[in-house]
Motif scaffolding. Structure first.
Motif, PDB file in Angstrom:
ATOM      1  N   VAL A  42       0.842  -1.186   0.000  1.00 38.71           N
ATOM      2  CA  VAL A  42       0.000   0.000   0.000  1.00 38.71           C
ATOM      3  C   VAL A  42       0.882   1.241   0.000  1.00 38.71           C
ATOM      4  CG1 VAL A  42      -1.934  -1.126   1.158  1.00 38.71           C
ATOM      5  CG2 VAL A  42      -0.196   0.011   2.521  1.00 38.71           C
ATOM      6  N   VAL A  43       0.376   2.331  -0.606  1.00 34.56           N
ATOM      7  CA  VAL A  43       1.073   3.615  -0.635  1.00 34.56           C
ATOM      8  C   VAL A  43       0.099   4.695  -0.195  1.00 34.56           C
ATOM      9  CG1 VAL A  43       2.634   2.927  -2.492  1.00 34.56           C
ATOM     10  CG2 VAL A  43       0.467   4.025  -3.053  1.00 34.56           C
ATOM     11  N   VAL A 103       7.010   5.390 -12.497  1.00 30.38           N
ATOM     12  CA  VAL A 103       6.532   4.010 -12.545  1.00 30.38           C
ATOM     13  C   VAL A 103       5.012   4.024 -12.619  1.00 30.38           C
ATOM     14  CG1 VAL A 103       6.443   1.784 -11.356  1.00 30.38           C
ATOM     15  CG2 VAL A 103       8.508   3.203 -11.203  1.00 30.38           C
ATOM     16  N   GLU A 104       4.461   3.435 -13.666  1.00 31.55           N
ATOM     17  CA  GLU A 104       3.011   3.333 -13.772  1.00 31.55           C
ATOM     18  C   GLU A 104       2.515   2.207 -12.869  1.00 31.55           C
ATOM     19  OE1 GLU A 104      -0.311   2.436 -17.220  1.00 31.55           O
ATOM     20  OE2 GLU A 104       1.501   3.576 -17.750  1.00 31.55           O
ATOM     21  N   VAL A 105       1.421   2.456 -12.151  1.00 32.04           N
ATOM     22  CA  VAL A 105       0.900   1.479 -11.198  1.00 32.04           C
ATOM     23  C   VAL A 105      -0.577   1.233 -11.463  1.00 32.04           C
ATOM     24  CG1 VAL A 105       2.569   2.051  -9.396  1.00 32.04           C
ATOM     25  CG2 VAL A 105       0.394   3.289  -9.501  1.00 32.04           C
ATOM     26  N   VAL A 150      -1.817  -2.958  -6.878  1.00 29.75           N
ATOM     27  CA  VAL A 150      -1.987  -4.285  -7.463  1.00 29.75           C
ATOM     28  C   VAL A 150      -0.800  -4.654  -8.340  1.00 29.75           C
ATOM     29  CG1 VAL A 150      -3.485  -5.682  -8.948  1.00 29.75           C
ATOM     30  CG2 VAL A 150      -4.493  -4.026  -7.380  1.00 29.75           C
ATOM     31  N   GLU A 151      -0.238  -3.648  -9.029  1.00 28.88           N
ATOM     32  CA  GLU A 151       0.861  -3.932  -9.953  1.00 28.88           C
ATOM     33  C   GLU A 151       1.737  -2.698 -10.092  1.00 28.88           C
ATOM     34  OE1 GLU A 151       1.265  -4.809 -14.738  1.00 28.88           O
ATOM     35  OE2 GLU A 151      -0.471  -5.637 -13.672  1.00 28.88           O
ATOM     36  N   GLY A 152       3.071  -2.895 -10.116  1.00 22.70           N
ATOM     37  CA  GLY A 152       4.005  -1.808 -10.347  1.00 22.70           C
ATOM     38  C   GLY A 152       4.978  -1.549  -9.216  1.00 22.70           C
ATOM     39  N   LEU A 153       4.626  -1.896  -7.981  1.00 18.99           N
ATOM     40  CA  LEU A 153       5.497  -1.647  -6.833  1.00 18.99           C
ATOM     41  C   LEU A 153       5.476  -2.836  -5.893  1.00 18.99           C
ATOM     42  CD1 LEU A 153       4.635   2.045  -5.845  1.00 18.99           C
ATOM     43  CD2 LEU A 153       6.761   1.253  -6.898  1.00 18.99           C
ATOM     44  N   GLU A 154       6.542  -2.949  -5.119  1.00 16.19           N
ATOM     45  CA  GLU A 154       6.624  -3.961  -4.089  1.00 16.19           C
ATOM     46  C   GLU A 154       6.893  -3.290  -2.755  1.00 16.19           C
ATOM     47  OE1 GLU A 154       9.557  -6.811  -5.109  1.00 16.19           O
ATOM     48  OE2 GLU A 154       8.446  -7.642  -6.824  1.00 16.19           O
TER      49      GLU A 154
END
Length: 374
Positions: A296-297, A323-325, A338-342
């Motif tokens: 989460v961000v 970075v597109e998320v 959901v996608e793009g970062l960890e």
């Protein structure tokens, strides 16, 4: 007057000529003046820094949290048990045995009707029963000594049974003149008084069991395979600002509403302090399941882009990368990625308007392990 006009015109012309000469002199460059640019001096950047100066930003670390999959709805609280007490027979109210809004126990007498006639009938039935019992014992004794026939004994036994039935009937009539609480609960506000004549079926008082409440709500049919009895949910209401009340799904209606394509659910919740009441509007949050370690961000890290997309600036070694998320649920100012970062990545939360892909940054109050550009 006409002799002074040429003099006035000459003074005006002289004044205009003087102003024009002053303006020409002021616009000429002066050697060594404070406003003269120095030869070879670099131009100043508009914020006090050069074009390649690091941009001051604020950042946050992508965290891993446990998120609940849930669905929201609205509902209305209802009593665990609710009844409007009504007399079964007509009569005059003799006594009211409760106070408005009072808690009562099951079996307590709430209203009594005038039962003088019923008490007299009961007394008569008891006397008839006593006589019938005496006659039956006498006939039974005579039958044992062969003084009466079997039919006389049967007749005495039948009269005894009729007397017993008459007594039970008189007792039932008398009981119907007393209106009792069918369960533990709280009585409402009465609209009758002692001496009022009421007819059978007239509403006298409502009784509500509010120690436990129920909430009825509806969900779209697409959630039908994900709901089950025993699931936990949270309730919130304007009656209790900021409070979250726990409840449990109790039943699911087997019939789906064909008009609204929705399924009706009922949940129950404890109400020990009686702070909530039937009829209150509530917001329902049904928890369908939980997922662990979800990145989460903060919402502030997301930057909208054309095409209904979003991106963030990730900080790597003092520089940012666009970075597109793809996002999911939003909870309390944080957004699921959901996608793009960890989890563990560092993203910019303030100062994105001054950034471009690859720009150097200075992190204000950088978390441990986050590099700063010098």
């Amino acid at each position: 007057m006409s002799s002074r006009r040429p003099l006035i015109i000459a003074v005006c012309i002289a004044g205009l000529a003087g102003l024009a000469g002053y303006a020409w002199h002021a616009n000429q460059p002066h050697a060594g003046g404070a406003g003269a640019p120095r030869v070879g001096a670099p131009p100043q950047a508009a914020g006090g820094g050069g074009p390649g100066a690091p941009v001051a930003v604020e950042v946050a670390v992508v965290q891993a949290r446990t998120l609940a999959d849930d669905v929201s709805a609205v509902g209305t609280l209802v009593s665990n048990e609710s009844v409007v007490l009504r007399p079964e027979v007509s009569g005059r109210i003799e006594a009211i045995r409760f106070r408005d809004g009072e808690a009562v126990r099951r079996g307590a007498i709430l209203v009594e009707l005038d039962a003088a006639v019923q008490r007299a009938e009961l007394q008569q039935a008891r006397a008839n029963l006593t006589l019938a019992e005496s006659n039956f014992r006498r006939t039974q004794d005579l039958f044992g000594r062969k003084f009466v026939s079997q039919s006389s004994l049967d007749d005495a036994r039948a009269k005894l049974e009729v007397a017993r039935a008459s007594l039970a009937l008189a007792q039932a009539h008398l009981a119907r003149m007393q209106i009792r609480a069918p369960f533990d609960g709280v009585v409402g506000i009465r609209s009758v008084s002692p001496g009022d004549f009421v007819k059978d079926g007239d509403a006298l008082i409502n009784l509500e069991d509010i120690a436990t409440l129920k909430v009825d709500f509806r969900l779209p049919e697409l959630y039908l395979d994900r709901v089950r009895a025993g699931q936990a949910l949270e309730l919130s209401s304007d009656v209790l600002p900021g409070a979250r009340v726990a409840a449990t799904v109790e039943a699911i209606d087997p019939l789906v509403d064909a008009q609204g394509r929705a399924v009706r659910l009922r949940a129950s919740l404890a109400n020990p302090a009686l702070r909530l009441r039937p009829g209150v509007f509530v917001r329902v949050r049904l928890i369908l399941g939980e997922r662990a370690a979800v990145p989460v961000v903060p919402e502030a890290a997301l930057v909208p882009a054309p095409g209904n997309t979003q991106f963030v600036y990730r900080v790597d070694d003092g520089k940012v990368k666009r970075v597109e998320v793809r996002t999911g649920q939003r909870r309390q100012a944080v957004v699921e990625v959901v996608e793009g970062l960890e989890a563990g990545a560092v993203v910019v939360t303030a100062g994105q308007l001054k950034l471009r892909d690859g720009a150097a940054v200075n992190v204000a109050g950088a978390p441990a392990g986050v590099a700063r550009a010098d």
